[in-house]
Design an enzyme around this catalytic site. Structure first.
Site, PDB file in Angstrom:
ATOM      1  N   LYS A  52      38.943  37.302  33.735  1.00 25.85           N
ATOM      2  CA  LYS A  52      38.748  38.469  32.873  1.00 25.85           C
ATOM      3  C   LYS A  52      40.070  39.080  32.388  1.00 25.85           C
ATOM      4  CE  LYS A  52      34.131  39.431  32.933  1.00 25.85           C
ATOM      5  NZ  LYS A  52      33.571  38.564  33.951  1.00 25.85           N
ATOM      6  N   SER A 310      35.545  30.457  38.034  1.00 28.74           N
ATOM      7  CA  SER A 310      35.931  31.636  37.243  1.00 28.74           C
ATOM      8  C   SER A 310      36.540  32.792  38.038  1.00 28.74           C
ATOM      9  CB  SER A 310      34.718  32.132  36.460  1.00 28.74           C
ATOM     10  OG  SER A 310      33.591  32.247  37.312  1.00 28.74           O
TER      11      SER A 310
HETATM   12  C1  LIG Z   1      32.402  37.922  33.992  1.00 27.44           C
HETATM   13  C2  LIG Z   1      32.358  36.696  34.815  1.00 27.44           C
HETATM   14  C3  LIG Z   1      31.670  35.540  34.383  1.00 27.44           C
HETATM   15  C4  LIG Z   1      30.841  35.481  33.115  1.00 27.44           C
HETATM   16  O1  LIG Z   1      31.517  35.907  31.965  1.00 27.44           O
HETATM   17  P1  LIG Z   1      30.702  36.431  30.691  1.00 27.44           P
HETATM   18  O2  LIG Z   1      31.721  36.564  29.635  1.00 27.44           O
HETATM   19  O3  LIG Z   1      30.095  37.760  31.067  1.00 27.44           O
HETATM   20  O4  LIG Z   1      29.635  35.433  30.389  1.00 27.44           O
HETATM   21  C5  LIG Z   1      31.729  34.409  35.184  1.00 27.44           C
HETATM   22  N1  LIG Z   1      32.396  34.401  36.361  1.00 27.44           N
HETATM   23  C6  LIG Z   1      33.057  35.485  36.817  1.00 27.44           C
HETATM   24  C7  LIG Z   1      33.776  35.393  38.116  1.00 27.44           C
HETATM   25  C8  LIG Z   1      33.074  36.673  36.062  1.00 27.44           C
HETATM   26  O5  LIG Z   1      33.727  37.735  36.517  1.00 27.44           O
END
Ligand SMILES: *Cc1c(COP(=O)(O)O)cnc(C)c1O
Length: 336
Positions: A52, A310
């Site tokens: 993010k 992510s």
């Molecule tokens: C926010 C997030 C996502 C998904 O992202 P979007 O843009 O909301 O689809 C996936 N994994 C993690 C760890 C996140 O913080």
């Protein structure tokens, strides 16, 4: 709707260079087999523990001096708030982060430690979002939303640039999906550079708002349910401007996963790859771990698959219980 452009993603890359980590793409032997080589893009190595930061840093970089002086505000399931708080702190900008009571304590504390003003409001992302709208109206703060914003999408898209530069042969990308900023950006970058690439989205079956919206042909609300993938909670916004259209155009396939699959994947990534991944980040690997799912996908995966891991911001007591097998998720019936 017009999609964002590859040039915006290249601009985002220049804006975030030096502040955001260019993350490693590592081979994952435990997920690879004779047909398919799998690599993991480790967004867990970002300073705030999740991708993010890319979007948040890019969005802040594009604000004017006057806008920065007003302070920034967002609603978040945790990781966007943490990223915005960190990025704002670096620039001396005041950040107000609105969270629902569903956000795990570890994430709330981490955001407070970064010096942001944390407001807990209600039991859903929608409730937290209502508070954001009040603060924008009453105090003139500038909203930096977690996904539905061109600068956020462009920032997350820099992951796509990095993967394609390092591994141009890649056939398929597997991306966790909630509001869709991550998938929109990555898919846009990847398909602009390599149109044949396939993008598979994965969400938890519990509270999958994008899935319901795609089925309905327009953004719809679903009930927000607790899930191990807590970063993926919340809707896509009934007035969604960007991500619904991007996901509809750019995603090739969409799979919803059960809680037990998320838990197995967190355990697998820990034991076999020595990675701490939060639930949301374990979805991609989960898709390849379950033999029936993998067999069903096999032809469409191609020979080279990159999975976005992510984030790593999991409450460590829950994490330990999940990998040890003592967490309540292991007592729920399986779906096979
Ligand atoms: C926010 C997030 C996502 C998904 O992202 P979007 O843009 O909301 O689809 C996936 N994994 C993690 C760890 C996140 O913080």
């Amino acid at each position: 709707m017009k999609l964002i452009e590859l040039a915006q993603i290249y601009r985002a890359r220049r804006a975030i260079a030096g502040r955001v980590t260019r993350t490693p793409l590592i081979p994952a032997l435990s997920l690879s087999d004779a047909q398919t080589e799998v690599r993991l893009k480790l967004e867990t190595t970002q300073p705030t523990g999740a991708f993010k930061l890319r979007g948040a840093v890019n969005a802040l970089a594009n604000l004017s001096v006057e806008q920065r002086a007003k302070g920034v505000v967002c609603a978040s399931t945790g990781n966007h708030g943490r990223a915005l708080a960190w990025a704002a702190g670096q620039l001396g900008v005041q950040a107000t982060i609105c969270l629902s009571a569903l956000v795990p304590g570890n994430k709330v504390e981490a955001i407070r430690r970064l010096g942001a003003d944390v407001r807990i409001h209600g039991n859903s992302q929608d409730a937290a979002q209502q508070l954001v709208e009040e603060l924008v109206k009453q105090q003139g703060m500038i909203e930096i939303p977690p996904f539905d914003h061109a600068d956020i999408i462009a920032g997350q898209g820099t992951i796509g640039l990095e993967i394609l530069e390092e591994w141009p042969e890649v056939d398929t990308l597997i991306v966790g999906l909630s509001g869709g900023g991550l998938l929109s950006g990555i898919a846009l970058a990847a398909k602009a550079i390599k149109p044949s690439i396939r993008v598979i989205g994965v969400s938890p079956a519990r509270g999958a708002a994008m899935a319901a919206s795609l089925d309905a042909g327009k953004p719809v609300d679903v009930e927000e349910l607790a899930t191990l993938a807590d970063s993926l909670g919340g809707g896509i916004g009934l007035h969604n401007r960007y991500t619904f259209a991007h996901v509809r155009r750019l995603m090739d396939e969409y799979v919803l996963l059960e809680e037990i699959e998320i838990a197995r994947s967190m355990r697998h990534l820990y034991r076999e790859e020595q990675l701490v991944a939060e639930g949301a980040a374990a979805l991609g690997a989960a898709l390849l771990l379950e033999p029936p799912r993998r067999a069903a996908l096999a032809e469409r995966l191609g020979r080279r698959v990159a999975i976005i891991v992510s984030g790593r911001n999991v409450d460590m007591d829950s994490f330990t219980a999940i990998v040890d097998g003592t967490h309540e998720v292991w007592n729920t019936p399986t779906v096979d």
